[in-house]
Design a protein around this motif. Structure first.
Motif, PDB file in Angstrom:
ATOM      1  N   ASP A  15      51.555  34.901  47.847  1.00 26.56           N
ATOM      2  CA  ASP A  15      50.490  35.527  47.062  1.00 26.56           C
ATOM      3  C   ASP A  15      49.818  34.532  46.126  1.00 26.56           C
ATOM      4  O   ASP A  15      48.585  34.526  45.999  1.00 26.56           O
ATOM      5  N   LEU A  16      50.621  33.691  45.471  1.00 27.66           N
ATOM      6  CA  LEU A  16      50.032  32.711  44.555  1.00 27.66           C
ATOM      7  C   LEU A  16      49.172  31.716  45.325  1.00 27.66           C
ATOM      8  O   LEU A  16      48.071  31.356  44.900  1.00 27.66           O
ATOM      9  N   ARG A  17      49.674  31.300  46.463  1.00 26.73           N
ATOM     10  CA  ARG A  17      48.918  30.374  47.308  1.00 26.73           C
ATOM     11  C   ARG A  17      47.580  30.985  47.708  1.00 26.73           C
ATOM     12  O   ARG A  17      46.535  30.328  47.661  1.00 26.73           O
ATOM     13  N   ALA A  18      47.614  32.251  48.093  1.00 27.16           N
ATOM     14  CA  ALA A  18      46.382  32.918  48.549  1.00 27.16           C
ATOM     15  C   ALA A  18      45.347  33.022  47.428  1.00 27.16           C
ATOM     16  O   ALA A  18      44.149  32.835  47.658  1.00 27.16           O
ATOM     17  N   ILE A  19      45.818  33.284  46.214  1.00 31.72           N
ATOM     18  CA  ILE A  19      44.876  33.373  45.095  1.00 31.72           C
ATOM     19  C   ILE A  19      44.260  32.012  44.809  1.00 31.72           C
ATOM     20  O   ILE A  19      43.047  31.893  44.588  1.00 31.72           O
ATOM     21  N   ALA A  20      45.092  30.983  44.830  1.00 30.66           N
ATOM     22  CA  ALA A  20      44.576  29.623  44.588  1.00 30.66           C
ATOM     23  C   ALA A  20      43.529  29.262  45.639  1.00 30.66           C
ATOM     24  O   ALA A  20      42.473  28.699  45.322  1.00 30.66           O
ATOM     25  N   GLN A  21      43.802  29.603  46.882  1.00 33.63           N
ATOM     26  CA  GLN A  21      42.851  29.275  47.949  1.00 33.63           C
ATOM     27  C   GLN A  21      41.567  30.086  47.812  1.00 33.63           C
ATOM     28  O   GLN A  21      40.481  29.584  48.122  1.00 33.63           O
ATOM     29  N   PRO A  41      35.079  37.115  31.134  1.00 36.88           N
ATOM     30  CA  PRO A  41      35.436  38.355  31.812  1.00 36.88           C
ATOM     31  C   PRO A  41      35.553  38.186  33.331  1.00 36.88           C
ATOM     32  O   PRO A  41      36.405  38.803  33.964  1.00 36.88           O
ATOM     33  N   ALA A  42      34.726  37.327  33.915  1.00 36.35           N
ATOM     34  CA  ALA A  42      34.714  37.207  35.373  1.00 36.35           C
ATOM     35  C   ALA A  42      36.037  36.692  35.924  1.00 36.35           C
ATOM     36  O   ALA A  42      36.413  36.997  37.050  1.00 36.35           O
ATOM     37  N   SER A  43      36.749  35.892  35.122  1.00 34.65           N
ATOM     38  CA  SER A  43      37.972  35.297  35.653  1.00 34.65           C
ATOM     39  C   SER A  43      39.196  36.168  35.382  1.00 34.65           C
ATOM     40  O   SER A  43      40.317  35.797  35.689  1.00 34.65           O
ATOM     41  N   LEU A  44      38.961  37.329  34.807  1.00 32.15           N
ATOM     42  CA  LEU A  44      40.105  38.182  34.475  1.00 32.15           C
ATOM     43  C   LEU A  44      40.716  38.846  35.711  1.00 32.15           C
ATOM     44  O   LEU A  44      41.910  39.133  35.733  1.00 32.15           O
ATOM     45  N   VAL A  45      39.907  39.042  36.729  1.00 26.46           N
ATOM     46  CA  VAL A  45      40.441  39.664  37.937  1.00 26.46           C
ATOM     47  C   VAL A  45      41.481  38.770  38.626  1.00 26.46           C
ATOM     48  O   VAL A  45      42.600  39.206  38.882  1.00 26.46           O
ATOM     49  N   PRO A  46      41.136  37.503  38.901  1.00 24.36           N
ATOM     50  CA  PRO A  46      42.185  36.631  39.445  1.00 24.36           C
ATOM     51  C   PRO A  46      43.364  36.457  38.484  1.00 24.36           C
ATOM     52  O   PRO A  46      44.523  36.389  38.934  1.00 24.36           O
ATOM     53  N   ALA A  47      43.098  36.416  37.184  1.00 26.50           N
ATOM     54  CA  ALA A  47      44.198  36.269  36.226  1.00 26.50           C
ATOM     55  C   ALA A  47      45.143  37.465  36.312  1.00 26.50           C
ATOM     56  O   ALA A  47      46.371  37.311  36.307  1.00 26.50           O
ATOM     57  N   GLU A  48      44.548  38.648  36.411  1.00 27.35           N
ATOM     58  CA  GLU A  48      45.362  39.864  36.581  1.00 27.35           C
ATOM     59  C   GLU A  48      46.273  39.742  37.796  1.00 27.35           C
ATOM     60  O   GLU A  48      47.466  40.057  37.736  1.00 27.35           O
ATOM     61  N   ALA A  49      45.712  39.263  38.893  1.00 29.69           N
ATOM     62  CA  ALA A  49      46.496  39.133  40.122  1.00 29.69           C
ATOM     63  C   ALA A  49      47.670  38.180  39.940  1.00 29.69           C
ATOM     64  O   ALA A  49      48.809  38.490  40.326  1.00 29.69           O
ATOM     65  N   VAL A  50      47.407  37.035  39.330  1.00 34.12           N
ATOM     66  CA  VAL A  50      48.481  36.053  39.129  1.00 34.12           C
ATOM     67  C   VAL A  50      49.561  36.627  38.216  1.00 34.12           C
ATOM     68  O   VAL A  50      50.760  36.523  38.505  1.00 34.12           O
TER      69      VAL A  50
END
Lengths: 226, 226
Positions: free
Chosen positions: B91-97, B121-130
Motif C-alpha cells: 500500500d505504501l509503495r502504491a501511494i508513493a508511485q 489541503p490538496a495533499s491531505l488525501v494522500p496523507a490520510e491514506a499513508v
DNA sequence: ACCTGAACACCGTTCAAGT
DNA sequence: ACCTGAACACCGTTCAAGT
C-alpha cells in the motif's frame, strides 16, 4: 540612473575605488537574500548594494540565472564535512547535520539551494564523504551510489519542508497550532482528524533527526544483512 | 491592449461569450506550464491564452503567487490514491508511485508542486491514506506522523532530483554521460572518481523505487520490532 | 458583477559609446 | 578591461471608469 552624486561618470572607476568582483557580487546577493528573501534578489537590488549599475554585473556573472546558481553554490560550498570516526552511523549523521547547518545559516536561501541542480561541483565534497563511508561500510559500487541518492533525498526533502514551513510552525505560537488543528479536524478524514494534534505542530530539528536516523538504520541493516 | 479585433469593448462580455472562471484560468495556466515551463507563466501569458486582459484574472485568483499555489494544488489534487490491500508495504509503495505519476503528468510543474507549502489541503488525501496504513500496521499516533513526514521527505527529495535533472540525464545520451563522467574524474576526489561510471548516469524510475523500498523496509522493521 | 484603459513602479538584457 | 546611457520588451498591480 546609478549613484546620484554629482561626480557620476562612465568608464572604469577612478583609482582608489573598489573594483567590482564576482565575490563582492555574491556577498551582496547573499546579504539581499538574508535580509529580504530570494524574491527580493534582482540585478538592480544587488547592484544598488554595491553602488553600481545593474548592467555592470554582467561582466562578472552570467545573468540572473547564473547569479542564483552561484548563490546556491556559495551556501552549499560552506558545508563543513567533519572528520570520519570510522563509525558509519555516526559519520553519516554528522554529514547530514552539517548539511542542515549550512542550510540554516541562510534560511531564506534554503529553497534556492535545494531547488537548483544539486549535484553541482559544490556538493561533491559532501558526496565524496558519504560515498567513502558507505564503501568502507561494505557497500558495492552501484549500491553505494543508490544509497547516497536515497540519503540525499531524505535530507533534501526534510530541509525543504523546513524551509517552506511558515516560520511559526516550529515552537511557541500556540494560537497558530490551534488554528491548524481546527482546520485539520474540519477535513473529516478519519486518520487526519485522529492525529490532528500531532499534525498541527512540527519540531523541525527533531523531525530531521528522526528521518535521518530512520534512513541510517535502513542503510546499515541493508549492509549488514550479508 | 487586449484582443486587436475592431469590436474591443469594456464592461462585461456580450452574451454568448464564455465567461472567465477560476477553472478556466487554472487550465490555461497549466497549458502554459506544460508547453513552456513555469518561468513562462505570467499574468499576461495566461490571460492571452484566454483572450482576456491580464488584469481580469484578479477577479478570480489572488495575484500571481495565488496562481502558482493553485497550479500546484491542481497537480497534487490529481493524485489517485489506490485502494488499500491490507499489505502495508504494498500500500505504501502504491501511494508513493501514485504521487510520482501525478508529478510526472506535468514534469515542468513538478518543482512548483514540490517547492510550495506542501501540506495544503490538496495533499491531505494522500496523507490520510499513508496515516491509515501506518496506524493499521501498528504505529503509535506520534510515531505515525513522524513516519509520514519521513516518507514524504523521501518522495519529495527523489522527485525533486528528477525534476531538476537535465532531461538527458536519464536514458540514452551516451555522449552526455561520457562528459559528466569525465567531469567527475577530474575532481580528483577518490570515491567520486572510483564511482564516476555509476554517478554519471541515473535511471530516475529505478532510483525512486530504490529509495522508496529502502524507506518502506525501515518503516516496517521499526514497526515489527515490538 | 465583471472587465479594461490608463498608469505606475518595477524587471532582465543588448549594445554602442565612453575612459 | 570595465563601466554605463539609452533603449527595449517585458513584468505585477491599483484604481477608476465603463457596461
Amino acid at each position: 540612473m546609478g549613484p546620484v552624486n554629482s561626480t557620476t561618470r562612465r568608464g572604469r572607476p577612478r583609482k582608489g575605488e573598489l573594483r567590482l568582483s564576482r565575490n563582492a557580487i555574491l556577498a551582496a546577493a547573499l546579504e539581499v537574500v538574508d535580509a529580504e528573501g530570494v524574491a527580493a534578489v534582482s540585478m538592480r537590488t544587488v547592484a544598488a548594494r554595491l553602488e553600481v549599475d545593474a548592467k555592470s554585473l554582467y561582466h562578472h556573472i552570467d545573468g540572473k540565472e547564473g547569479l542564483l546558481d552561484a548563490i546556491a553554490g556559495e551556501v552549499i560550498g560552506r558545508i563543513e564535512v567533519p572528520e570520519q570516526t570510522g563509525e558509519p552511523a555516526e559519520d553519516l549523521r554528522a554529514i547530514a547535520q552539517a548539511f542542515r547547518r549550512a542550510a540554516r545559516a541562510h534560511p531564506q536561501a534554503a529553497s534556492l539551494v535545494l531547488t537548483r541542480q544539486l549535484p553541482g561541483p559544490a556538493s561533491l565534497v559532501p558526496a565524496e564523504a558519504v560515498l567513502s563511508v558507505l564503501r568502507k561500510a561494505g557497500a558495492e559500487p552501484a549500491e553505494a551510489v543508490h544509497l547516497l541518492r536515497s540519503l540525499l533525498a531524505v535530507v533534501v526533502g526534510s530541509l525543504l519542508r523546513e524551509a517552506n514551513a511558515e516560520p511559526a510552525f516550529g515552537v511557541g505560537d500556540e494560537d497558530g497550532i490551534a488554528d491548524r488543528r481546527a482546520d485539520l479536524e474540519r477535513t473529516g478524514l478519519p486518520s487526519i482528524v485522529e492525529l490532528a494534534p500531532e499534525l498541527a505542530r512540527c519540531d523541525h530539528e527533531a523531525e530531521f533527526g528522526f528521518a535521518v536516523e530512520l534512513a541510517i538504520a535502513a542503510v546499515l541493516a541493508r549492509l549488514s544483512r550479508r
